[in-house]
Enzyme design. Structure first.
Site, short mmCIF file in Angstrom:
data_model
loop_
_atom_site.label_atom_id
_atom_site.label_comp_id
_atom_site.label_asym_id
_atom_site.label_seq_id
_atom_site.Cartn_x
_atom_site.Cartn_y
_atom_site.Cartn_z
N THR A 165 -5.38 4.01 -10.14
CA THR A 165 -6.81 4.23 -9.70
C THR A 165 -7.24 4.36 -8.37
O THR A 165 -8.14 4.60 -7.92
CB THR A 165 -7.62 3.10 -10.36
OG1 THR A 165 -7.11 1.87 -9.85
CG2 THR A 165 -7.85 3.04 -11.90
N ASP A 166 -5.93 4.12 -7.37
CA ASP A 166 -6.09 4.36 -6.23
C ASP A 166 -4.77 5.23 -5.80
O ASP A 166 -4.25 4.85 -4.70
CB ASP A 166 -6.24 3.10 -5.30
CG ASP A 166 -6.33 3.15 -3.83
OD1 ASP A 166 -7.13 4.14 -3.33
OD2 ASP A 166 -6.17 2.30 -3.08
N LEU A 167 -4.50 6.13 -6.30
CA LEU A 167 -3.28 6.85 -5.92
C LEU A 167 -3.61 7.71 -4.61
O LEU A 167 -4.30 8.77 -4.53
CB LEU A 167 -2.87 8.13 -7.14
CG LEU A 167 -1.71 8.69 -7.07
CD1 LEU A 167 -0.39 7.88 -6.54
CD2 LEU A 167 -1.60 9.64 -7.89
N ASN A 171 0.02 4.79 -0.79
CA ASN A 171 0.82 4.11 -1.68
C ASN A 171 1.83 5.03 -2.45
O ASN A 171 2.57 4.70 -3.49
CB ASN A 171 -0.30 3.99 -2.99
CG ASN A 171 -1.28 2.80 -2.57
OD1 ASN A 171 -0.87 2.02 -1.69
ND2 ASN A 171 -2.54 3.13 -2.96
N ARG A 203 -7.74 12.83 -6.43
CA ARG A 203 -7.85 11.67 -5.69
C ARG A 203 -6.66 11.82 -4.73
O ARG A 203 -6.97 11.82 -3.29
CB ARG A 203 -7.91 10.41 -6.36
CG ARG A 203 -7.96 9.31 -5.27
CD ARG A 203 -7.85 7.99 -6.00
NE ARG A 203 -8.20 6.83 -5.34
CZ ARG A 203 -9.44 6.24 -5.01
NH1 ARG A 203 -10.45 6.87 -5.63
NH2 ARG A 203 -9.71 5.14 -4.39
#
Length: 234
Positions: A165-167, A171, A203
């Site tokens: 959900t936070d690519l 990261n 994203r």
């Protein structure tokens, strides 16, 4: 996976990696006393880097972000031990490793219950000799082959039905052997279907564009197509 549980605390750990007392493994003070802290990094809180006997590790205390995080920094509603963020991330990392995705090895997870809430910590592998894409691209461009490797790793993650959900490019790490690693799976989960996969990729694309403007990273739209080529090869 081994487990130690008391009335207000549960620790899950991998005894093939952890030789130190599991009850102490999420306490920075313990590692300081053992002279095993080898560094730290600042984010929402301090991540401590620790020299274990078999690998270097990163110890992270779960903290909230955003406006709500300024009010309630590190407490979460408790709905069951296996619903806690530390346990969920520990298990998800193991699932990804079994699927052949390059992610940090989980070493220990702790949840401490505080009446209706809980606090949590995760001890996981620190990838040796690795830097994130932002740090690398500020200095140099990456080859077509590396972008294809990045796409392939994301493709394997999506084949395992894991929604990151936070690519973003903070990261994604590259080590000194040109291996690609994906990190930071807090609040990520397995999900059926495929519609969300495009959202993950969008994203990531926005993250590249953002860092071009913010930090002048060496990246162009053409290189995105190399990444997608690797992604589509899975």
């Amino acid at each position: 996976m081994q487990k130690i549980q008391t009335t207000n605390q549960t620790i899950w750990y991998d005894d093939s990696v952890l030789n130190d007392p599991p009850e102490q493994c999420c306490e920075p003070e313990y590692w300081q006393q053992q002279n095993k802290i080898i560094g730290s990094a600042q984010g929402r809180g301090t991540t401590w880097f620790i020299a274990l006997d078999k690998m270097d590790a990163a110890l992270r205390h779960y903290r909230r972000g955003g406006l709500f995080g300024k009010l309630i920094k590190d407490h979460y509603i408790f709905t069951g031990w296996e619903s806690t963020r530390s346990y969920q991330e520990f298990q998800l990392l193991n699932t990804l490793i079994e699927a052949g995705v390059n992610v940090p090895k989980p070493i220990a997870a702790r949840t401490v219950k505080r009446i209706f809430c809980y606090q949590a910590d995760l001890l996981s592998e620190k990838i040796p000799n690795a830097r994130d894409l932002v740090a690398i691209l500020q200095e140099e461009s990456l080859s077509k082959e590396i972008y294809q490797k990045i796409g392939t790793e994301i493709g394997k993650m999506h084949a395992a039905q894991v929604n990151h959900t936070d690519l973003n490019i903070h990261n994604i790490l590259i080590d000194d052997l040109d291996n690609v690693w994906i990190i930071d799976f807090d609040k990520c989960y397995q999900q059926d279907g495929s519609d969300w996969k495009e959202s993950n990729l969008s994203r990531l694309s926005r993250s590249f564009h953002k860092e071009v403007n913010k930090r002048q990273i060496k990246w162009s739209e053409d290189e995105w197509q190399h990444l997608i080529s690797g992604y589509s090869s899975i």
